[in-house]
Design a protein around this motif. Structure first.
Motif, PDB file in Angstrom:
ATOM      1  N   PHE A 292      36.026  42.530  25.473  1.00 47.28           N
ATOM      2  CA  PHE A 292      35.281  43.151  26.578  1.00 47.28           C
ATOM      3  C   PHE A 292      35.435  42.313  27.850  1.00 47.28           C
ATOM      4  CE2 PHE A 292      33.149  44.644  22.694  1.00 47.28           C
ATOM      5  CZ  PHE A 292      33.280  46.013  22.887  1.00 47.28           C
ATOM      6  N   VAL A 293      35.142  42.929  28.994  1.00 44.24           N
ATOM      7  CA  VAL A 293      35.355  42.267  30.284  1.00 44.24           C
ATOM      8  C   VAL A 293      34.237  41.247  30.539  1.00 44.24           C
ATOM      9  CG1 VAL A 293      35.591  42.613  32.777  1.00 44.24           C
ATOM     10  CG2 VAL A 293      36.491  44.330  31.185  1.00 44.24           C
ATOM     11  N   GLU A 294      34.656  40.042  30.854  1.00 43.84           N
ATOM     12  CA  GLU A 294      33.697  38.961  31.114  1.00 43.84           C
ATOM     13  C   GLU A 294      32.960  39.239  32.434  1.00 43.84           C
ATOM     14  OE1 GLU A 294      35.753  35.274  31.574  1.00 43.84           O
ATOM     15  OE2 GLU A 294      33.939  34.068  31.270  1.00 43.84           O
ATOM     16  N   VAL A 295      31.645  39.181  32.392  1.00 42.92           N
ATOM     17  CA  VAL A 295      30.858  39.362  33.617  1.00 42.92           C
ATOM     18  C   VAL A 295      29.629  38.468  33.573  1.00 42.92           C
ATOM     19  CG1 VAL A 295      31.411  41.747  34.313  1.00 42.92           C
ATOM     20  CG2 VAL A 295      29.661  41.349  32.572  1.00 42.92           C
ATOM     21  N   ARG A 304      35.328  34.620  37.316  1.00 42.04           N
ATOM     22  CA  ARG A 304      36.525  33.957  37.866  1.00 42.04           C
ATOM     23  C   ARG A 304      37.185  34.759  38.979  1.00 42.04           C
ATOM     24  NH1 ARG A 304      39.878  34.271  33.665  1.00 42.04           N
ATOM     25  NH2 ARG A 304      38.351  35.223  32.262  1.00 42.04           N
ATOM     26  N   PHE A 305      36.960  36.074  39.009  1.00 42.84           N
ATOM     27  CA  PHE A 305      37.559  36.936  40.037  1.00 42.84           C
ATOM     28  C   PHE A 305      36.423  37.657  40.759  1.00 42.84           C
ATOM     29  CE2 PHE A 305      40.600  36.613  36.504  1.00 42.84           C
ATOM     30  CZ  PHE A 305      41.636  35.959  37.161  1.00 42.84           C
ATOM     31  N   PRO A 306      35.963  37.112  41.894  1.00 47.15           N
ATOM     32  CA  PRO A 306      34.726  37.612  42.515  1.00 47.15           C
ATOM     33  C   PRO A 306      34.820  39.025  43.079  1.00 47.15           C
ATOM     34  CG  PRO A 306      35.691  35.824  43.807  1.00 47.15           C
ATOM     35  CD  PRO A 306      36.480  35.909  42.551  1.00 47.15           C
ATOM     36  N   ASN A 307      36.026  39.598  43.170  1.00 47.50           N
ATOM     37  CA  ASN A 307      36.108  40.993  43.611  1.00 47.50           C
ATOM     38  C   ASN A 307      36.292  41.961  42.432  1.00 47.50           C
ATOM     39  OD1 ASN A 307      38.718  40.183  43.070  1.00 47.50           O
ATOM     40  ND2 ASN A 307      39.644  41.367  44.729  1.00 47.50           N
ATOM     41  N   VAL A 308      36.008  41.447  41.218  1.00 47.15           N
ATOM     42  CA  VAL A 308      36.081  42.305  40.025  1.00 47.15           C
ATOM     43  C   VAL A 308      34.687  42.420  39.419  1.00 47.15           C
ATOM     44  CG1 VAL A 308      37.066  42.565  37.711  1.00 47.15           C
ATOM     45  CG2 VAL A 308      38.481  41.649  39.573  1.00 47.15           C
ATOM     46  N   TRP A 309      34.325  43.644  39.040  1.00 46.84           N
ATOM     47  CA  TRP A 309      33.004  43.950  38.490  1.00 46.84           C
ATOM     48  C   TRP A 309      33.216  44.797  37.238  1.00 46.84           C
ATOM     49  CZ3 TRP A 309      29.143  42.098  41.886  1.00 46.84           C
ATOM     50  CH2 TRP A 309      29.611  41.720  43.149  1.00 46.84           C
ATOM     51  N   SER A 310      32.256  44.771  36.331  1.00 45.61           N
ATOM     52  CA  SER A 310      32.403  45.632  35.150  1.00 45.61           C
ATOM     53  C   SER A 310      31.029  46.065  34.675  1.00 45.61           C
ATOM     54  CB  SER A 310      33.151  44.901  34.032  1.00 45.61           C
ATOM     55  OG  SER A 310      33.349  45.764  32.932  1.00 45.61           O
ATOM     56  N   LEU A 311      30.986  47.238  34.077  1.00 46.10           N
ATOM     57  CA  LEU A 311      29.734  47.789  33.545  1.00 46.10           C
ATOM     58  C   LEU A 311      30.062  48.792  32.459  1.00 46.10           C
ATOM     59  CD1 LEU A 311      28.206  50.481  35.923  1.00 46.10           C
ATOM     60  CD2 LEU A 311      30.563  49.696  36.106  1.00 46.10           C
ATOM     61  N   GLY A 312      29.022  49.304  31.828  1.00 38.91           N
ATOM     62  CA  GLY A 312      29.212  50.303  30.783  1.00 38.91           C
ATOM     63  C   GLY A 312      29.720  49.669  29.499  1.00 38.91           C
ATOM     64  N   ASP A 313      30.312  50.502  28.642  1.00 42.86           N
ATOM     65  CA  ASP A 313      30.694  50.048  27.303  1.00 42.86           C
ATOM     66  C   ASP A 313      31.770  48.972  27.333  1.00 42.86           C
ATOM     67  OD1 ASP A 313      28.893  51.893  26.395  1.00 42.86           O
ATOM     68  OD2 ASP A 313      30.344  53.185  25.377  1.00 42.86           O
ATOM     69  N   ALA A 314      32.563  48.878  28.405  1.00 43.49           N
ATOM     70  CA  ALA A 314      33.665  47.905  28.455  1.00 43.49           C
ATOM     71  C   ALA A 314      33.214  46.509  28.864  1.00 43.49           C
ATOM     72  CB  ALA A 314      34.745  48.388  29.432  1.00 43.49           C
ATOM     73  N   ALA A 315      32.003  46.373  29.371  1.00 41.40           N
ATOM     74  CA  ALA A 315      31.544  45.077  29.885  1.00 41.40           C
ATOM     75  C   ALA A 315      30.935  44.238  28.762  1.00 41.40           C
ATOM     76  CB  ALA A 315      30.507  45.294  30.989  1.00 41.40           C
ATOM     77  N   ALA A 316      31.191  42.942  28.808  1.00 44.73           N
ATOM     78  CA  ALA A 316      30.658  42.029  27.793  1.00 44.73           C
ATOM     79  C   ALA A 316      29.233  41.628  28.154  1.00 44.73           C
ATOM     80  CB  ALA A 316      31.557  40.808  27.676  1.00 44.73           C
ATOM     81  N   THR A 317      28.362  42.619  28.209  1.00 48.68           N
ATOM     82  CA  THR A 317      26.945  42.343  28.476  1.00 48.68           C
ATOM     83  C   THR A 317      26.199  42.278  27.145  1.00 48.68           C
ATOM     84  OG1 THR A 317      26.682  44.719  28.778  1.00 48.68           O
ATOM     85  CG2 THR A 317      26.878  43.389  30.768  1.00 48.68           C
ATOM     86  N   ARG A 318      24.972  41.752  27.168  1.00 49.55           N
ATOM     87  CA  ARG A 318      24.236  41.574  25.912  1.00 49.55           C
ATOM     88  C   ARG A 318      23.347  42.773  25.593  1.00 49.55           C
ATOM     89  NH1 ARG A 318      23.357  36.320  28.180  1.00 49.55           N
ATOM     90  NH2 ARG A 318      21.359  37.102  28.912  1.00 49.55           N
ATOM     91  N   ASN A 319      23.186  43.683  26.558  1.00 51.65           N
ATOM     92  CA  ASN A 319      22.317  44.835  26.313  1.00 51.65           C
ATOM     93  C   ASN A 319      22.991  45.801  25.335  1.00 51.65           C
ATOM     94  OD1 ASN A 319      23.979  45.283  28.948  1.00 51.65           O
ATOM     95  ND2 ASN A 319      23.729  47.278  27.979  1.00 51.65           N
ATOM     96  N   SER A 320      22.185  46.712  24.790  1.00 46.41           N
ATOM     97  CA  SER A 320      22.746  47.768  23.948  1.00 46.41           C
ATOM     98  C   SER A 320      23.624  48.665  24.815  1.00 46.41           C
ATOM     99  CB  SER A 320      21.584  48.560  23.352  1.00 46.41           C
ATOM    100  OG  SER A 320      21.981  49.830  22.996  1.00 46.41           O
TER     101      SER A 320
END
Ligand SMILES: Cc1cc2nc3c(=O)[nH]c(=O)nc-3n(C[C@H](O)[C@H](O)[C@H](O)COP(=O)(O)OP(=O)(O)OC[C@H]3O[C@@H](n4cnc5c(N)ncnc54)[C@H](O)[C@@H]3O)c2cc1C
Length: 414
Positions: A292-295, A304-320
């Protein structure tokens, strides 16, 4: 980088891109449409969405399709009709990202340069991760609610079952709306009970954790339904092999100490899931993130890349991973990009909200809302909470939320 490109042509493309855009969104699913809509509503003027499919799906209704309580047509709309006004739809697939040079390569061979990149191509289903599963899912007795096609297949399979063994299985690891495989199971049990055949059907649910969901108040509600329907719950276990020619499935405990082989008449499977393979080549992920995408978990900005953002199922977040989480995430990403574009800092932060509405009959829902620490976070303070089995939350989940999704959420207005 695309494996078919030479180093020379790559350099040419990054220095002389054929196209440039202020905000480029990868994926026009729930997250991509929502964030594009919010950016445009806040005055952004140059937003493009790369999305290969011309049909958009509302996945929460797949569970109702599989459970026999929604039509497939209710889950889909044309991508064109949902693309927010003012956004440019690039009907293509991203095959590579070069975050050092702020460019993406498309399957068609073109390159687009971006000022900001929003990565939201969703999650990958790893049917090959369980021996025999990829072949089994092609057979008539094995289905899922994780794609529309398989949900349409599951519906008559469950409806026409009158005896035998039906196994529902949830894998370990990350997933989209983890536990959603239980939703068609409860609806089918309710239907079988009404038809008077439930007692003749052995219903088995295999889950990877020690309890059915992992939050005690939600577990209590689901366990009550499991007892009511007579479902056999196998915890801390996974399916480890499917032999579809013999219609048998192997189930093993995760510590490797217990295993059993079951003959099935129907097998309904949530696939193992991970970040899309191509993301691994972009440098946007990191070790231990399952691809998953590091955020940053709060600002959703890449560290590491401040103009890159990620959300939804592809993002390495801890939420469900859920559409409910995306409502907050899309606001945070849009606010932070606009703040940076105006010369400020990204101060919007997520709370880690997530949701999983468990359809526990054909007319009731257990509406589980919780944060990334697995603490309950109910939206409405009803006595007993929304996580109590209710008809009201079924009406919201089955009828109100789809309408809100098509009209508001996909346009970034909710
Ligand atoms: C069975 C099921 C039930 C669910 N139930 C609920 C629920 O009740 N409540 C809830 O809140 N959530 C639920 N969810 C979760 C919710 O549907 C997802 O969290 C949400 O769809 C994720 O949105 P996304 O935009 O991240 O990914 P997606 O919606 O999967 O969209 C990703 C998009 O990216 C595109 N794409 C992929 N690769 C590329 C590429 N290389 N280039 C360009 N585009 C690409 C895809 O075509 C797709 O359109 C459920 C999910 C499932 C599967």
């Amino acid at each position: 980088m695309s494996t078919t490109q030479s180093a020379e042509s790559t350099t040419q493309r990054t220095t002389e891109p054929r196209d440039e855009v202020s905000v480029l969104v990868i994926g026009g699913g729930n997250a991509g449409l929502s964030v594009a809509g919010r950016l445009l509503a806040d005055g952004a003027t140059d937003v493009a969405i790369v999305e290969p499919r011309d049909e958009h799906h509302y996945k929460p209704l797949f569970s109702y399709v599989a459970g026999g309580t929604a039509r497939a047509s209710e889950t889909r709309r044309s991508q064109r009709s949902l693309t927010p006004r003012g956004a440019r739809w690039v009907r293509d697939s991203v095959v590579a990202v070069d975050p050092e040079h702020s460019t993406v390569d498309l399957a068609s061979g073109s390159t687009i340069a971006y000022e900001h990149l929003v990565v939201c191509p969703g999650i990958q289903y790893d049917w090959d991760a369980v021996p025999g599963l990829a072949a089994a899912i092609e057979t008539p007795d094995v289905a899922s609610n994780y794609t529309l096609e398989l949900a349409v297949k599951a519906s008559p399979l469950l409806r026409d079952t009158t005896r035998g063994t039906v196994v529902f299985s949830q894998p370990a690891g990350p997933g989209s709306c983890v536990g959603a495989i239980q939703k068609p199971m409860y609806q089918a049990c309710d239907y079988w009970r009404a038809r008077g055949v439930l007692d003749a059907i052995r219903v088995v649910l295999v889950v990877p954790d020690a309890t059915v969901f992992g939050i005690s108040q939600i577990d209590a509600e689901l366990d009550r339904k499991i007892r009511e329907y007579g479902i056999e719950l196998i915890t801390e276990s996974e399916i480890t092999e499917v032999r579809s020619s013999e219609r048998v499935v192997d189930i093993s405990s995760r510590d490797g100490e217990r295993s059993q082989r079951l003959s099935y008449d129907a097998l309904i499977v949530e696939p193992p899931q991970s970040g899309p393979d191509w993301i691994a080549q972009t440098g946007l992920t990191a070790d231990g993130l399952d691809g998953f995408v590091e955020v940053d978990a709060h600002t959703l900005r890449h560290p590491r890349f401040p103009n890159v953002w990620s959300l939804g199922d592809a993002a390495a977040t801890r939420n469900s991973k859920s559409g409910g989480a995306i409502r907050e995430q899309s606001r945070v990403v849009a606010d932070n990009i606009r703040a940076v574009q105006r010369g400020g800092s990204p101060t919007a932060r997520t709370t880690g909200y997530g949701v999983c509405p468990f359809t526990v009959s054909r007319s009731t829902v257990v509406f589980a809302e919780f944060d990334d620490q697995r603490r309950l976070t109910p939206t409405f303070p009803l006595p007993g909470g929304l996580m109590r089995e209710r008809r009201l939350t079924w009406l919201i989940d089955r009828h109100l939320l789809p309408r809100i999704y098509w009209k508001l959420i996909t346009q970034g207005r909710a």
